[in-house]
Design an enzyme around this catalytic site. Structure first.
Site, PDB file in Angstrom:
ATOM      1  N   LYS A   1      18.774  35.558  12.915  1.00 17.73           N
ATOM      2  CA  LYS A   1      18.301  34.766  11.672  1.00 17.73           C
ATOM      3  C   LYS A   1      19.271  35.336  10.510  1.00 17.73           C
ATOM      4  O   LYS A   1      19.833  36.570  10.509  1.00 17.73           O
ATOM      5  CB  LYS A   1      16.919  35.563  11.248  1.00 17.73           C
ATOM      6  CG  LYS A   1      16.194  35.132   9.906  1.00 17.73           C
ATOM      7  CD  LYS A   1      15.017  35.580   9.671  1.00 17.73           C
ATOM      8  CE  LYS A   1      14.492  34.944   8.618  1.00 17.73           C
ATOM      9  NZ  LYS A   1      13.010  35.362   8.189  1.00 17.73           N
TER      10      LYS A   1
ATOM     11  N   SER B   1       9.552  31.955   7.400  1.00 15.70           N
ATOM     12  CA  SER B   1      10.939  31.827   6.915  1.00 15.70           C
ATOM     13  C   SER B   1      11.858  31.700   8.026  1.00 15.70           C
ATOM     14  O   SER B   1      13.127  31.172   7.946  1.00 15.70           O
ATOM     15  CB  SER B   1      11.200  32.802   6.074  1.00 15.70           C
ATOM     16  OG  SER B   1      11.664  34.101   6.542  1.00 15.70           O
TER      17      SER B   1
ATOM     18  N   SER C   1       6.301  35.602   8.840  1.00 14.55           N
ATOM     19  CA  SER C   1       7.459  34.860   9.125  1.00 14.55           C
ATOM     20  C   SER C   1       8.211  34.711  10.421  1.00 14.55           C
ATOM     21  O   SER C   1       9.269  34.250  10.630  1.00 14.55           O
ATOM     22  CB  SER C   1       8.552  34.894   8.282  1.00 14.55           C
ATOM     23  OG  SER C   1       8.183  34.550   6.679  1.00 14.55           O
TER      24      SER C   1
END
Length: 505
Positions: A78, A153, A177
């Site tokens: 990420k 996210s 998330s």
């Protein structure tokens, strides 16, 4: 045995060690697939030369017989984990060309194990969002239905795994998330106990909430990944050591998982006999979509077939988790993001007449609407005259929410329920309602506020066309990751939801 990105880590390990496939071949196949599926917008930065260099090093390690279980595994990170060679943007114009001088702890640990990184994955800007629509570089698409959001996210992480580009990915979970995009993309993901994975080198959003974790297809793959990632780090003041840890914490999760699995094996045809599953009545009240409710209830019925007992529990302050979180998280974001001022690094406005204007213009130009909104909320609740009324009150509620979970664990061993109120929504849906996203975290926020471990595993499909995944949330008490991973693995041994593949070409 055919090896691809849907194979388990155990299968991949066997193929690599037997020379059926090389790490370079796996990395090249992943790079090719990432290019073919570039329309998903899952990646923000790929550098084939860097990835193939890591793959060659992995092959050399395998040849020397010094490989780890994860050596040669294609993964991606990420884009809130800083990396020395790939750009780290946090999906924001503020850091559009930033390259870190050091690696995040999670990146470092997985690299030491021999994982091969494909690069950096799309996410909501500074991890603020539930749909991955807040990225400055465009939304990521859900591989199951490209009209749908992948959740946020960590949407790029979930999409890259669901599409079969990589075996696994890292994510971060501040209010849900990891669990939410895992649920909406039909994969498995775990948020470990707060403090059990180092936050060093992870761009901060809400420091008392942020927690890194892995995402993969299967629960037993999460064990191998978390076993490496979970490590005490003196560079992170929130990193914890528990009495269950070995001196460097390596093996804690794996040993715990093995212990629980062996205990369940002893129960024969009802392996989960004696396990009490708490089912919060507040998670099945108004607001839960019928298709999600049905899938979760069927999953609970499967656990009962395996010998577990379901008991109704109450988490009475569930409805206070959203207002509490959206005071505390923005307050921490307001403080953490003050460092992005255009002075030392990051975007700087081209025109300004003084230092104050340079800072204000730089931030206005580079931060997206959701980030600006949360900074303003956070600054407001921390301001004189409002600190006591909002921030301190939210902290008190947070403590009460944590107490609710502890009271519940006196009646049960684990808690289960939905991850999200509905399946993935269409991209652009609820565009006029800036708080619609916040409601998607109704069942995940309490876990984050309490610092508990929680995970999502696939348990069905819903939506108008029946092609949008649904996740089951499994919540454990502090440092009980081994227990919830073992329960998830038992479920996946008797169901095939985690083996379903998105038809993406």
């Amino acid at each position: 045995m055919t090896i691809n990105s849907f194979s388990s880590i155990a299968q991949m390990r066997q193929a690599l060690d037997s020379k059926q496939v090389s790490a370079v071949e796996l990395a090249q196949a992943a790079l090719t697939k990432a290019e073919q599926l570039s329309r998903l917008n899952a990646f923000l930065h790929i550098d084939p030369d860097l990835s193939l260099a890591q793959a060659r090093a992995a092959d050399e390690r395998i040849a020397a017989g010094t490989q780890h279980t994860l050596t040669g595994l294609p993964i991606a990170h990420k884009d809130v984990f800083v990396t020395q060679q790939w750009r780290t943007t946090a999906a924001s114009k503020m850091l559009a060309n930033y390259v870190s001088p050091f690696d995040a702890a999670v990146v470092e640990l997985l690299a030491q194990a021999g994982c091969v990184s494909l690069g950096k994955l799309n996410c909501d800007e500074f991890a603020m969002g539930s749909r991955n629509e807040n990225s400055a570089f465009g939304p990521c698409l859900n591989p199951w239905d490209e009209q749908a959001v992948p959740g946020g996210s960590s949407g790029g992480s979930a999409a890259a795994v669901a599409a079969g580009i990589v075996h696994a990915a890292t994510g971060t979970d501040t209010g849900g998330s990891i669990r939410q995009p895992a649920a909406l993309c039909g994969i498995s993901g775990i948020k470990p106990t707060y403090g059990s994975v180092s936050r060093y080198g992870m761009i901060a959003f809400g420091s008392s909430l942020d927690q890194a974790g892995p995402m993969a297809h299967r629960a037993d793959d999460l064990v191998e990944l978390l076993d490496v990632m979970s490590c005490f780090d003196e560079r992170d003041s929130t990193s914890v050591v528990t009495c269950a840890n070995t001196p460097n914490q390596q093996g804690r999760v794996k040993n715990s998982f093995t212990k629980h699995s062996q205990a369940y094996d002893a129960n024969g045809s009802t392996p989960l006999k004696g396990i009490r599953i708490g089912v919060p009545k507040e998670y099945f009240a108004e607001g839960l979509a019928a298709d999600v409710k049905q899938a979760v209830e069927q999953a609970l019925a499967q656990f009962q077939v395996l010998g577990a007992e379901c008991v109704e529990i109450s988490l009475p302050r569930t409805d206070l988790a959203i207002p509490s979180y959206y005071v505390l998280a923005p307050a921490e974001a307001s403080s953490n993001l003050s460092r992005f001022d255009g002075v030392r690094y990051g975007h700087r406005a081209s025109q300004y007449s003084g230092l104050d204007e340079m800072i204000s213009r730089s931030r206005a130009e580079a931060f997206g609407p959701e980030v600006q909104r949360r900074i303003m909320i956070g600054t407001y609740v921390l301001s004189q005259g409002y600190y006591d009324a909002y921030y301190l009150q939210a902290q008190r509620i947070r403590r009460l929410i944590a107490q609710d979970f502890q009271s519940a664990f006196e009646q049960c061993d684990v808690i289960m329920g939905p991850v999200t109120p509905s399946v993935a929504k269409d991209i652009g849906a609820d565009k006029g309602d800036v708080t619609a996203d916040w409601l998607a975290d109704a069942y995940t926020l309490g876990v984050s506020l309490s610092g508990l471990p929680g995970m999502s595993i696939p348990c069905g499909f819903g939506g108008d066309n029946g092609n949008r995944p649904i996740g089951l949330q499994i919540i454990g008490n502090y440092f009980k990751e081994g227990q919830i991973l073992a329960l998830a693995d038992r479920f996946q041994q008797h169901t095939d939801w985690h083996t379903r593949k998105a038809e993406v070409k």
